[in-house]
Design a protein around this motif. Sequence first.
Motif: not given
Ligand code: NAD
Length: 414
Positions: A74, A189, A316
Amino acid sequence: MAKGRSAQEDVQAFFDPAAERLGLPVGVRAMLCAPWRQIQVSLPIRRDNGDIEVFTGYRVQHNAARGPYKGGIRYHPHADEDEVRALATLMSYKTALLDIPFGGAKGGIQVDPAALSQAELNRLTRRYTRSIHHLLGPYRDVPAPDMGTNAQTMAWVMDEYGQLHGANQAVVTGKPVELGGSLGREQATGRGALDVLTEAAPDLGLDLRHARLVVQGFGNVGSWFARLAHGEGARVCAVSDRFGAVCSDGAIDVEALSAYVAATGSVAGFPGAAPCDPDDLYEVECEVFVPAAIENVLTEETARRLRAKVVLECANHPTTPEADMVLNERSIPVLPDVLVNAGGVTVSYFEWTQNLQQLSWTLEEVNQRLRARITEAYRNVRDTARREGLTLREAAFLIGIERVARAAMLRGFV
Ligand code: NAD
């Protein structure tokens, strides 16, 4: 993190009742509560303007009783030791719940990736990889993308690792398809979350074709979930990201919104919906509230304001233990993160498997295998919850913790 408490303590609050119910010996509990290894590294890089800046990186390897460590990397300003450790712990139980032959790990660099150029991110990623390369490997620890990282980041990790150890695609997952990435990994995901919701819908009295969804976060997970759910006829009626939010009395055209975000970098200002305050999303009446951004957004306060029938945890650890209690009191079922967002690590496992065998599966095969595995995990969680009188989260932790503890005991090192 909930105020005054660490992320690790929040995870502990979910762990303790499960360990108690399983009757785990004190020593086994202690083994599961401390990561097997963790490292903090200092990462100096040269900025494009010639200055040197030092970033801090982490890799926490929580448990490898069931297989090589597995977990995302991350890039986020708040990625610290506590957060990375908590997320590594969740990975151990997630891989166990999905019955994937991996342990749990997580990595992070304390950085705002939006503040760095691509060239700077490339240098930072390579410096990080060089600092932890001795801990990585297809049979040691296999990173993947997480918040703030993507397929490009994984290509840099793979390349840097290859320069030190010889080429090996299986050292990371979530790579570009051209470099051995799996078809379907990018959407996995979001797709897995929709598979869980679809399977759970009859149990929860939901008709997905008419369900209203509120999606917080429109990155990899939130946007793919929203696009796929929209394609199935659900109505996405509000979406937020870190810059703003939009909502609609009808349904947002999610494909048009995705194109707008690709062009502008945010949902804010999307002309096809009304602007709204991201904090108002909790009060938008809907069937499913979908946190898909960061941790601890559902607190005691926001959980009381929520006007949803169900919470689908794509992010998460989006729910604090206090919020969990409020939602339970209010009879709002929570489909928990360790199950809901496991599609990513499931297809990562498929990618690793394909790399080791040097073959590739079709998209249909990947999607079918994902659906089979994640819906089976849901049914297992649901049946355990019914049998033991538990919430879905409690049941998911119970299954995951039992499997990890049993593997550790069978190995005979305790
Ligand atoms: P990413 O960086 O692609 O997207 C994150 C999104 O959240 C963006 O749109 C960002 O602007 C938004 N964001 C950030 N802070 C915010 C806030 N305070 N309020 C509203 N929106 C906000 O990340 P991702 O890969 O989509 O991951 C998102 C979540 O899913 C995380 O918790 C990550 O751990 C979890 N996750 C991701 C994966 C994966 O395959 N990418 C797998 C399992 C879990």
